[in-house]
Design an enzyme around this catalytic site. Sequence first.
Site, mmCIF file in Angstrom:
data_model
loop_
_atom_site.group_PDB
_atom_site.id
_atom_site.type_symbol
_atom_site.label_atom_id
_atom_site.label_comp_id
_atom_site.label_asym_id
_atom_site.label_seq_id
_atom_site.Cartn_x
_atom_site.Cartn_y
_atom_site.Cartn_z
ATOM 1 N N GLU A 248 12.485 18.232 -17.308
ATOM 2 C CA GLU A 248 13.271 17.656 -16.216
ATOM 3 C C GLU A 248 14.663 17.341 -16.722
ATOM 4 O O GLU A 248 14.841 17.036 -17.894
ATOM 5 C CB GLU A 248 12.624 16.350 -15.729
ATOM 6 C CG GLU A 248 11.307 16.560 -15.039
ATOM 7 C CD GLU A 248 10.747 15.253 -14.478
ATOM 8 O OE1 GLU A 248 11.327 14.183 -14.736
ATOM 9 O OE2 GLU A 248 9.726 15.334 -13.795
ATOM 10 N N LYS A 250 17.601 15.109 -17.662
ATOM 11 C CA LYS A 250 17.662 13.696 -18.035
ATOM 12 C C LYS A 250 18.971 13.145 -17.477
ATOM 13 O O LYS A 250 20.035 13.354 -18.040
ATOM 14 C CB LYS A 250 17.607 13.524 -19.556
ATOM 15 C CG LYS A 250 17.575 12.070 -19.975
ATOM 16 C CD LYS A 250 17.380 11.934 -21.472
ATOM 17 C CE LYS A 250 17.036 10.519 -21.883
ATOM 18 N NZ LYS A 250 18.042 9.536 -21.522
ATOM 19 N N ARG A 255 18.179 3.333 -14.562
ATOM 20 C CA ARG A 255 16.807 3.499 -14.089
ATOM 21 C C ARG A 255 16.567 2.578 -12.899
ATOM 22 O O ARG A 255 16.915 1.395 -12.948
ATOM 23 C CB ARG A 255 15.843 3.111 -15.218
ATOM 24 C CG ARG A 255 14.367 3.245 -14.872
ATOM 25 C CD ARG A 255 13.835 4.469 -15.499
ATOM 26 N NE ARG A 255 12.420 4.686 -15.312
ATOM 27 C CZ ARG A 255 11.579 4.871 -16.323
ATOM 28 N NH1 ARG A 255 12.003 4.791 -17.566
ATOM 29 N NH2 ARG A 255 10.316 5.148 -16.095
ATOM 30 N N ARG A 270 15.417 -1.185 -15.116
ATOM 31 C CA ARG A 270 14.455 -0.892 -16.166
ATOM 32 C C ARG A 270 13.889 -2.185 -16.761
ATOM 33 O O ARG A 270 12.743 -2.258 -17.153
ATOM 34 C CB ARG A 270 15.180 -0.084 -17.232
ATOM 35 C CG ARG A 270 14.398 0.114 -18.494
ATOM 36 C CD ARG A 270 15.236 0.943 -19.420
ATOM 37 N NE ARG A 270 14.609 1.051 -20.701
ATOM 38 C CZ ARG A 270 14.742 2.104 -21.477
ATOM 39 N NH1 ARG A 270 15.453 3.126 -21.078
ATOM 40 N NH2 ARG A 270 14.173 2.134 -22.642
ATOM 41 N N GLU A 300 16.428 7.655 -11.358
ATOM 42 C CA GLU A 300 17.655 7.279 -12.053
ATOM 43 C C GLU A 300 18.806 7.358 -11.045
ATOM 44 O O GLU A 300 18.982 8.375 -10.378
ATOM 45 C CB GLU A 300 17.887 8.261 -13.216
ATOM 46 C CG GLU A 300 19.014 7.901 -14.137
ATOM 47 C CD GLU A 300 18.590 7.020 -15.335
ATOM 48 O OE1 GLU A 300 17.416 6.583 -15.409
ATOM 49 O OE2 GLU A 300 19.453 6.788 -16.191
ATOM 50 N N LYS A 424 11.910 12.883 -24.833
ATOM 51 C CA LYS A 424 13.302 13.163 -24.460
ATOM 52 C C LYS A 424 13.977 14.018 -25.524
ATOM 53 O O LYS A 424 13.624 13.974 -26.702
ATOM 54 C CB LYS A 424 14.068 11.869 -24.241
ATOM 55 C CG LYS A 424 14.131 10.976 -25.454
ATOM 56 C CD LYS A 424 14.709 9.632 -25.090
ATOM 57 C CE LYS A 424 14.570 8.674 -26.255
ATOM 58 N NZ LYS A 424 14.865 7.318 -25.950
HETATM 59 P P1 AMP Z 1 16.463 6.583 -23.266
HETATM 60 O O1 AMP Z 1 17.144 5.532 -22.404
HETATM 61 O O2 AMP Z 1 17.401 7.399 -24.062
HETATM 62 O O3 AMP Z 1 15.305 6.020 -24.022
HETATM 63 O O4 AMP Z 1 15.810 7.627 -22.266
HETATM 64 C C1 AMP Z 1 14.861 7.258 -21.316
HETATM 65 C C2 AMP Z 1 15.544 6.997 -19.993
HETATM 66 O O5 AMP Z 1 16.032 8.206 -19.439
HETATM 67 C C3 AMP Z 1 14.611 6.497 -18.916
HETATM 68 O O6 AMP Z 1 14.375 5.127 -19.022
HETATM 69 C C4 AMP Z 1 15.358 6.831 -17.646
HETATM 70 O O7 AMP Z 1 16.239 5.765 -17.332
HETATM 71 C C5 AMP Z 1 16.203 8.022 -18.043
HETATM 72 N N1 AMP Z 1 15.844 9.271 -17.336
HETATM 73 C C6 AMP Z 1 16.739 10.114 -16.775
HETATM 74 N N2 AMP Z 1 16.127 11.174 -16.239
HETATM 75 C C7 AMP Z 1 14.797 11.026 -16.447
HETATM 76 C C8 AMP Z 1 13.646 11.808 -16.119
HETATM 77 N N3 AMP Z 1 13.738 12.978 -15.474
HETATM 78 N N4 AMP Z 1 12.439 11.339 -16.515
HETATM 79 C C9 AMP Z 1 12.331 10.170 -17.175
HETATM 80 N N5 AMP Z 1 13.383 9.387 -17.515
HETATM 81 C C10 AMP Z 1 14.612 9.806 -17.154
#
Ligand code: AMP
Length: 588
Positions: A248, A250, A255, A270, A300, A424
């Site tokens: 997907e 990102k 969030r 979040r 998001e 991710k």
């Molecule tokens: P990180 O903040 O780097 O830990 O990455 C996780 C965050 O990416 C999640 O908490 C979401 O806010 C964001 N995010 C963006 N797109 C997606 C997606 N398709 N699936 C899950 N999380 C996503």
Amino acid sequence: MEFLELAKVLDQIENTTKRLEMVDIIANFLKVADEDIMETVFLLQGKVAPDYEGVELGVAEKLVVRALATISGVAEGKIEGLLLKVGDLGKVGEELLKEKKQHSLFSENLTIKKVYNSYSKMARESGSGSQTRKIQILQELLHNSSPVEARFVIRIAIGKMRIGVADMTLVDAIAIAFGSKEDQDEVERAFNIMPNLPEIARMAYNGGIQSLAGVKVVPGVPVRSMLAERLPSLRDILLKMGGVCALEYKYDGLRIQAHKDGNKVTLFSRRLENVTSQFPDIVKEIREKVKAENAILDGEAVPYNIETEEMLPFQEISRRRGRKFDLLETAEKIPVVLFLFDCIYLKGENLMNLPYPQRRLKMVNSVDESAGLKIGKSLIVSEEDDAERFFSLALEAGCEGVVAKSISDKSFYRAGAREFVWIKYKRDYQMEMEDTVDLVVVGAFGGKGRRSGGYGALLMAVYSKTEDKFTTICKLGSGFTDDQLHSLPRMLQRFSLKTKDRRVDSLMTPDYWFEPGLVLEVKGSEITLSPIHTCCRDLIKKDSGLAIRFPRFTGRWREDKKPEETTDEEEILEIYHSQKKKVLAENP
Ligand code: AMP
């Protein structure tokens, strides 16, 4: 129960650094807290309500100083001096009361209920005269406090408990108090779907740990967000996922967990704070475009230029936060799109224990996509090449990478967990584009919303000297004033063509074509690989060109420049390499 008992427990907790000891001290106290159980847990957390209710105590330190001055007869200035020296207003209050209490006669004992109710009242005070009323409540509490009680009364009031009772410590303590160590998972499960520990403690106290099985997901109460693990390459990710997974985009924003319950929509961040009031536009979209009567959706929110369909840098959204008065106006100026990627609850049914593909299908079927509410992009992949291509597309669209999602039978929504069910993958470099570039208009896309009838975005190109052609490098829709936008059709009229100019090399088909003629100065944030632009195609990577990320018109029309004098491909290539070098130099 007397508040003094709890103050003693808080004092004991403060004097140990061992987590297990802390858990035991709390567990033993919870066992005897009886009908004060909820208030006790709230006070241990230094809160009056769960975070998601958005009730904050937050009394200003200077109010407390004033209350202390009245109670102790010591001047405010002197108290502030002591605070500077000691660094903890709680301790300062304790000392002041030690001196005073020796000759005080009238005070009644504080109970846990009385303290909690006083705070609760304080937190709900607002409007004119609220400061005075808050001070009165605080003074009454302090008047009836023993020195050690005063330490905690003050700390809770100003939101600085300093004893660090983390949520998980309370989870463990509740398990041990009303069950055993083995019950921690059950308490945690309940906490993940109802992050309200005082209520969980009350249920466990009344009905034992087994009663927690009755904790259900309900719209209006946020579920702790599922988090993603990380791996260094798409190959590793595919391997870990058993050779196939969904990828997907990102999205790089905020969030949002959106809850719909009939007409009522609530949005949580979040960290599960209630952010509903900051996003009236998202509330409207959820209310109107989610067909189910009730639902909990995960997504998001990204700042977005609806007319040009460009995502904007994440920072734009932070300008929304903390604004109280001009939210509707800001919503119009900095619109956001909510990209949905999961569905936790739908039509009265908890979907957390369904595998991801089924959840996604249900989500897709229950939402009418609109300008402000979209389903996040997703693709099932099993080949590394396809994964790489999708990743480039994500970057090109302004995302920060991709999130891989397991599609196995066990791919449940795991609230609060960071596991390899979601992985991710972000770009590992950050580049800065310092120079502006001069680009030529070769096409335009019809506008939407405020821009309908005119152009929404222009298709921009650079010149390739070696091949004498113009290759595309970005869609440009930002940085224009309304006047400039209006003047575009007139300025471009004389270059208008029915079909693509034969010297233009483009994979995109805009609504209007132009002979390369009008040159604009553009500033971007960086140059990235792109599967859809033709600039420097195949030079760095097969099937990839280069694109400018977040391009903005600087306001300078370069009518002095001929199209062949625009920035050429070689320069773009140089900028691309120099950005990268710069990063390597900083992070050798
Ligand atoms: P990180 O903040 O780097 O830990 O990455 C996780 C965050 O990416 C999640 O908490 C979401 O806010 C964001 N995010 C963006 N797109 C997606 C997606 N398709 N699936 C899950 N999380 C996503």
